[in-house]
Motif scaffolding. Structure first.
Motif, PDB file in Angstrom:
ATOM      1  N   VAL B  47      -3.593   5.474   4.828  1.00 53.51           N
ATOM      2  CA  VAL B  47      -2.559   6.389   5.326  1.00 53.51           C
ATOM      3  C   VAL B  47      -2.735   7.786   4.741  1.00 53.51           C
ATOM      4  O   VAL B  47      -2.973   7.939   3.534  1.00 53.51           O
ATOM      5  CB  VAL B  47      -1.141   5.855   4.968  1.00 53.51           C
ATOM      6  N   ALA B 199      -1.583   6.393  14.919  1.00 58.22           N
ATOM      7  CA  ALA B 199      -2.211   5.207  14.318  1.00 58.22           C
ATOM      8  C   ALA B 199      -3.468   4.818  15.080  1.00 58.22           C
ATOM      9  O   ALA B 199      -3.545   4.993  16.295  1.00 58.22           O
ATOM     10  CB  ALA B 199      -1.229   4.043  14.306  1.00 58.22           C
ATOM     11  N   GLN B 206      -9.564   5.015   2.665  1.00 57.99           N
ATOM     12  CA  GLN B 206      -8.356   5.726   2.223  1.00 57.99           C
ATOM     13  C   GLN B 206      -8.718   7.107   1.655  1.00 57.99           C
ATOM     14  O   GLN B 206      -7.974   8.073   1.805  1.00 57.99           O
ATOM     15  CB  GLN B 206      -7.612   4.892   1.170  1.00 57.99           C
ATOM     16  N   ILE B 237       1.855  12.001  10.090  1.00 62.40           N
ATOM     17  CA  ILE B 237       1.278  10.869   9.368  1.00 62.40           C
ATOM     18  C   ILE B 237       0.169  10.234  10.210  1.00 62.40           C
ATOM     19  O   ILE B 237       0.346  10.043  11.414  1.00 62.40           O
ATOM     20  CB  ILE B 237       2.369   9.809   9.088  1.00 62.40           C
ATOM     21  N   ILE B 239      -2.356   6.888  10.363  1.00 62.29           N
ATOM     22  CA  ILE B 239      -2.526   5.532   9.843  1.00 62.29           C
ATOM     23  C   ILE B 239      -3.808   4.940  10.430  1.00 62.29           C
ATOM     24  O   ILE B 239      -4.025   5.026  11.632  1.00 62.29           O
ATOM     25  CB  ILE B 239      -1.341   4.639  10.285  1.00 62.29           C
TER      26      ILE B 239
END
Lengths: 409, 409
Positions: B47, B199, B206, B237, B239
């Motif tokens: 994330v 997403a 990561q 955001i 993901i």
């Protein structure tokens, strides 16, 4: 409707010895309209100017800058409305020069003793023939008492002519200060420009005039904003005719220099604020005062963020004490190390936010009461220093959109 | 009316393996409204996030930043509308943490595995009890196919839910990308914030997620503007659930990294542009493309000057090909050594200004034709280099003022 602004009473505007003003109808863009103004200066005047920072500056601005920088002994100023002579390239420069040459010839001067100013539609050729044809009438009209006429003569879409006048003591001698301005937002349909002309009979050394004009603009015309747009033609000219009996001001930080500057600033601020009061669609006059900054520059940065925010401006229009919008504008003003927990916010006397949060004793009806006023002071304390600065602005109303969305007519 | 934007068809939004979404009515501010959304992520998701640059940032933004910087293994996201939890100080931080703790407890997670997001009124305490009470229903509702529901669940004053979806090949493997966004101008009365959630099931290390989110925002959400106001809560955001069979992307400049980024960017741009299309009062979607600059940064500076100018924006609203306003904005954008005689300006295919002046072959009716379109590209060539950048914006209409001047209800 302008906010607490009415047309000047001609008799309240003191003539300035050494300045005569004439106005004519040249039919630059429309017939039967005072659209040509000349200022005739006696020999020996000191002149300084400040001009738009817009890189797309108009032809007359380029010529004024050039002549003032070269130390020209200015004897005349010619202002036309109806056409901005901006975005017109070499041809525009030639036309502005032609106007000056014609006026110089009629007055027995050199062309570089004339400063040209234009305001109106952009990117259309200046109708120099009509302007030149109108000059004799403007010269014939010239009188020391014609300041109110000139305030009308330089209007484009202003709804009220703008002028102010004062007397002050400099070195024990009474001096006179009178000025006019125009502008009503940056641009109504295609009509650009803020212009300001300020004259005093005080004796002032030519050497300090550029700095004087700069400092005056910094405290007045450079502290007002309607919509954040910077015109291609903005100009502010300061004239000292040297007719008064004071000892010449040779330094701005002398006692006499400070006294004169303060008096000039008072008039310059009235002229600048008048532009905001007559701002396009304005219903409120807002003073944004930011204090507690590390530098005046950062206070200004915050003040402009507030004054330019469409959300803050529409909240003023709606008389909505919408604190979040003001605090959000403070937050995005660009001070990287700003600590939100030190911010205080006041609307006039009402303490609305403390340490970045709602003041527990704040009541919405108090904010509401202030927001309904025609004149409001927003005061922000940044809590990080002792510098401050102030900006004046107006609200953003339906009329602003209507005025600016009207198709050019 | 949004500009060429309709609600997404639920079946066109591909579920992303490893993401389940649930929506509930918690009555945060108003009853009978989907105002609480949770994203539940399977173990092992990568994330990254980008957040508002506003120094007055909201409590949830502070917590998200802190947790992502600390490398938290994020397993859940909780979004409420109706209250922004901004300008709420220590108490606001505590309430955002309480929300996360409650969700974590119900899911068997640590609180720092939950990221909180809030949008709505500023400076009012978050009704954490009602939010916590709504969580079980949101969890029960969670399904992979609920993207369209979530697009509705995060709306505040948006008129249309915003979602986009795509499939792409990364390292020979098909991956899925789906995202949602909200925002409609920066703030309707007291309603703040742009939110974006994107997403993919692709495998992504990561370690590159922060940079990936930054680069995606730079090409999408950071290139749109309605009114220039920057909210206290803006968040984006990204993901990656790591469920797909591609070889893990460990560098963004690898072939796989570039392929993935390009595919994500396509969806992020749709989501960002949807916000402009649904901009407050928007009637036109404007692409401002500035080229021929020395750096992309200066091109962006000019593009934003045009995109933020109330005069330019009202001209678009009026379908008025008012070239002077665009050129004036170019001129005051802040490039000190800009040469106005090298500027070219196009409206779509119409070449309106050449070398800083009106193109001799330009006819007003051609400009007029383009200005009447619902989608317009303004292209400026600065004639001083080979860099370029693009910004998307909308016009400034009466409805913008109406929407923002309505008293908070």
């Amino acid at each position: 409707m302008p906010v607490n602004l009415t047309a000047p009473v001609a008799s309240s505007l003191h003539p300035v010895a050494g300045v005569r003003i004439g106005v004519a109808e040249a039919g630059v863009r429309k017939a039967n309209r005072k659209d040509l103004t000349v200022f005739l200066l006696d020999e020996g005047a000191s002149v300084g100017g400040v001009f738009t920072s817009n890189r797309f500056c108009a032809a007359p601005v380029q010529i004024c800058r050039e002549r003032l920088d070269a130390g020209a002994a200015v004897r005349a100023i010619v202002v036309n409305t109806g056409n901005a002579n901006a975005g017109t390239g070499e041809d525009g420069l030639a036309r502005a020069r032609q106007t000056c040459e014609a006026l110089a010839a009629q007055l027995g001067l050199q062309p570089d003793q004339v400063l040209p100013f234009s305001t109106g539609v952009i990117m259309e050729p200046l109708p120099v023939d009509r302007i030149v044809a109108g000059l004799p009438a403007a010269i014939t009209d010239a009188q020391p008492a014609h300041w109110a006429r000139a305030a009308e003569g330089i209007m484009t879409t202003d709804t009220v002519p703008k002028a102010a006048s004062a007397k002050a003591m400099v070195g024990g001698v009474e001096v006179t200060i009178t000025g006019i301005s125009k502008g009503a937002g940056m641009i109504r349909p295609n009509m650009a420009t803020m212009l300001g002309f300020l004259a005093t009979d005080a004796k002032v050394d030519q050497a300090v005039m550029k700095q004087l004009a700069f400092e005056l603009a910094e405290g007045s015309f450079n502290r007002v904003t309607i919509d954040g747009d910077t015109s291609t033609n903005d100009s502010f000219i300061v004239i000292a005719t040297n007719k008064a009996a004071n000892a010449p001001v040779t330094a701005l930080d002398s006692a006499d220099g400070q006294a004169l500057k303060e008096a000039l600033m008072g008039v310059a601020r009235q002229l600048a604020q008048a532009i905001v009061r007559d701002g396009e669609g304005a219903t409120k006059f807002i003073t944004v005062q930011v204090e507690g900054g590390k530098t005046a520059a950062e206070c200004r940065q915050v003040a402009y963020a507030i004054a330019h925010s469409p959300l803050v401006k529409t909240a003023f229009f709606a008389s909505d004490p919408n604190l979040g919008r003001i605090l959000a504008a403070v937050g995005y003003a660009g001070i990287d190390d700003l600590d939100q927990t030190r911010i205080d916010l006041y609307l006039d006397d009402v303490h609305v936010a403390v340490n970045g949060g709602r003041n527990p004793s704040y009541r919405e009806e108090d904010g509401q009461r202030v927001m309904k006023q025609a004149e409001i002071t927003v005061r922000v304390n940044l809590g990080r220093g002792s510098a401050s600065d102030t900006v004046w602005t107006c609200d953003l109303s339906h009329d602003y959109v209507s005025i600016n969305a009207d198709y050019r007519s």
